[in-house]
Design an enzyme around this catalytic site. Structure first.
Site, PDB file in Angstrom:
ATOM      1  N   SER A   1      -1.259  -6.955   7.071  1.00 61.17           N
ATOM      2  CA  SER A   1      -0.341  -6.455   6.387  1.00 61.17           C
ATOM      3  C   SER A   1       1.004  -5.176   7.140  1.00 61.17           C
ATOM      4  O   SER A   1       1.560  -4.361   6.145  1.00 61.17           O
ATOM      5  CB  SER A   1      -0.480  -5.607   4.676  1.00 61.17           C
ATOM      6  OG  SER A   1      -2.046  -4.515   5.514  1.00 61.17           O
TER       7      SER A   1
ATOM      8  N   LYS B   1       3.320   2.951   7.667  1.00 61.28           N
ATOM      9  CA  LYS B   1       3.096   2.524   6.938  1.00 61.28           C
ATOM     10  C   LYS B   1       3.871   2.863   6.051  1.00 61.28           C
ATOM     11  O   LYS B   1       3.943   3.563   5.098  1.00 61.28           O
ATOM     12  CB  LYS B   1       2.102   2.012   7.084  1.00 61.28           C
ATOM     13  CG  LYS B   1       2.240   0.271   6.288  1.00 61.28           C
ATOM     14  CD  LYS B   1       0.431  -0.051   6.697  1.00 61.28           C
ATOM     15  CE  LYS B   1       0.269  -1.618   5.930  1.00 61.28           C
ATOM     16  NZ  LYS B   1      -1.229  -1.391   5.919  1.00 61.28           N
TER      17      LYS B   1
ATOM     18  N   SER C   1      -6.022  -4.930   8.553  1.00 63.15           N
ATOM     19  CA  SER C   1      -4.588  -5.050   8.243  1.00 63.15           C
ATOM     20  C   SER C   1      -3.832  -4.381  10.034  1.00 63.15           C
ATOM     21  O   SER C   1      -2.965  -4.457   9.884  1.00 63.15           O
ATOM     22  CB  SER C   1      -3.652  -4.398   6.913  1.00 63.15           C
ATOM     23  OG  SER C   1      -4.247  -5.542   5.911  1.00 63.15           O
TER      24      SER C   1
END
Length: 456
Positions: A152, A77, A176
């Site tokens: 996210s 990420k 997330s």
């Protein structure tokens, strides 16, 4: 979308046995990422660096080294430091930032033989429930490009669901790395707070909530990634010891709470799918009772949101005052709210967070596992910050996220596994929650539950 031929464990076994090489495996992953550019799941690649790292893994194997993740391609990420890579948090403020070193978790996965093949998209500062950013734009759902995978960690989750890599590494401060996996049909694991050391890396706006979170297609692969990263490190004062002993799974006490004890709406297809999954688990012999946590009045998501807003304001308030247009519009609103909160209001939010943690701790004293929804709804249109309705009722801006944030404030472990799809094939997930430190018991139980739900 082309799926990788093997699971992470299969890839590692094949590379270790010489049936293929880490370099060939990395090249194949890079080809899949290139073919899937329209998804916008992977926002940065560095083929030369990736292939050099893969060649180093092959050399280590030739020298006799054993590696549990030998040659396994991973996506990381875009808010976790990967040394030498561009890592931006999806923000124009960090558009040219190159991480000076690996985060501890990344260093450990590389030591285990994993090869970073790309950086996965995140919303700006990982503070938004859809994956879009000022730098890279929106990430698209792998089953329907007109929908969002949520956020996210939408980039890492989509990379796994689309078959680009078998494992991705995300973060989770409010769901997330559980909600996007639920929306795209893969597994997302939020370890206990401190189980995997956090940092070195960017300053966090979340006040001790965010964790490193592996994402994969199966619980086995998630556990493999977790074991490569778990363990104390003196650089992280919050890193914690995780129990090594496993409870006997057949004696576990399991509760099911269809709405986590919250007065919130759920889409009927999700509610029915969860109920059906729990019924199958009961039929298979798991002892499950219906039981809801009872939350104190101050335990609401609205009550804890000032912590995120204030954290963003503390980090980026000066930049916001200089030029609010640099930020994603939703992040700008959060920073503006954060600048307006009083100390007393932030203190009240910390009190609400503590009340949530205490309530969860008490509930889990005589319950080993809690089953609940991961998401209350299906994936929604890419252009919207959230669904307009859930369960036939007008949805609040955070209505899609109601079942995950309390878990972070409690600092306990949780995993989302696929448990059903809508008639048009959109997935949703079952969330399984365990006490802090019981990560390995949770993973073993999740493997058992996954097997039951996948059986014909």
């Amino acid at each position: 979308m082309t799926k990788p031929a093997h699971s992470a464990s299969d890839i590692a076994a094949n590379v270790a046995a010489g049936r293929t090489s880490a370099v060939a495996t990395a090249k194949a992953a890079l080809d899949r990422i290139e073919a899937a550019k329209a998804l916008n799941a992977v926002v940065s690649i560095d083929p030369a660096r990736t292939l050099a790292d893969a060649a180093a893994v092959d050399a280590r194997l030739s020298a006799g080294e054993k590696m549990p993740l030998a040659g396994v391609p991973v996506v990381v990420k875009d808010n976790i430091w990967v040394g030498g890579w561009r890592v931006t948090q999806g923000s124009k403020l960090f558009a040219d930032f190159v991480a000076p070193q690996d985060a501890i978790a990344i260093s450990r996965t590389r030591k285990a033989g994993a090869v970073v093949v790309g950086i996965g998209a995140t919303s700006e500062f990982a503070c938004k429930g859809v994956t879009t950013s000022p730098l890279f734009g929106p990430t698209r759902h792998p089953l329907n490009p007109n929908l969002t995978p949520g956020g996210s960690s939408g980039g890492p989750a989509t990379a796994v669901a689309a078959g680009l890599v078998p494992i991705a590494i995300g973060t989770d401060a409010g769901g997330s790395s559980r909600r996007p996996p639920a929306h795209v049909g893969v597994v997302g694991f939020k370890p206990s707070y401190g189980a995997i050391p956090y940092g070195p890396g960017f300053a966090e706006p979340f006040f001790g909530l965010s964790v490193i979170a592996p994402i994969a297609t199966t619980v086995v692969d998630v556990a493999l990634a977790f074991e490569s990263m778990v363990g104390l490190d003196p650089r992280d004062p919050d890193s914690a010891v995780i129990a090594t002993n496993d409870r006997e799974l057949k004696n576990l006490r399991i509760a099911y709470s269809p709405r986590l004890g919250l007065d919130v709406a759920t889409d009927q297809v999700v509610a029915d799918g969860l109920a059906s999954a729990v019924a199958r688990l009961s039929t298979a012999g798991l002892r499950i009772e219906n039981r809801d946590p009872v939350w104190p009045p101050e335990a609401t998501e609205e009550a804890i949101m000032p912590l995120q807003h204030a954290g963003l304001a503390a980090l980026y308030g000066s930049a916001f005052r200089s030029d609010p247009t640099v930020f994603d519009a939703d992040i700008a609103r959060q920073i503006e709210r954060g600048l307006s909160w009083t100390g007393a209001e932030v203190g009240a939010a910390l009190g609400a967070s503590t009340a949530i943690a205490n309530t969860f701790a008490a509930f889990l004293c005589d319950i080993n596992l809690l089953l609940a929804p991961t998401v209350p709804c299906l994936a929604w249109p890419l252009s919207q910050p959230g669904p307009t309705t859930i369960g036939g009722k007008a949805a609040s801006p955070r209505g899609h996220a109601v079942f995950t944030p309390f878990v972070n404030h409690a600092r306990v472990a949780a995993i989302s596994i696929p448990c059903g799809t809508s008639p048009d094939g959109l997935p949703f997930g079952l969330q399984i929650i365990a006490r802090r430190g019981q990560d390995r018991t949770l993973l073993r139980a999740a493997q058992q539950i996954e097997a039951i739900l996948q059986a014909p």
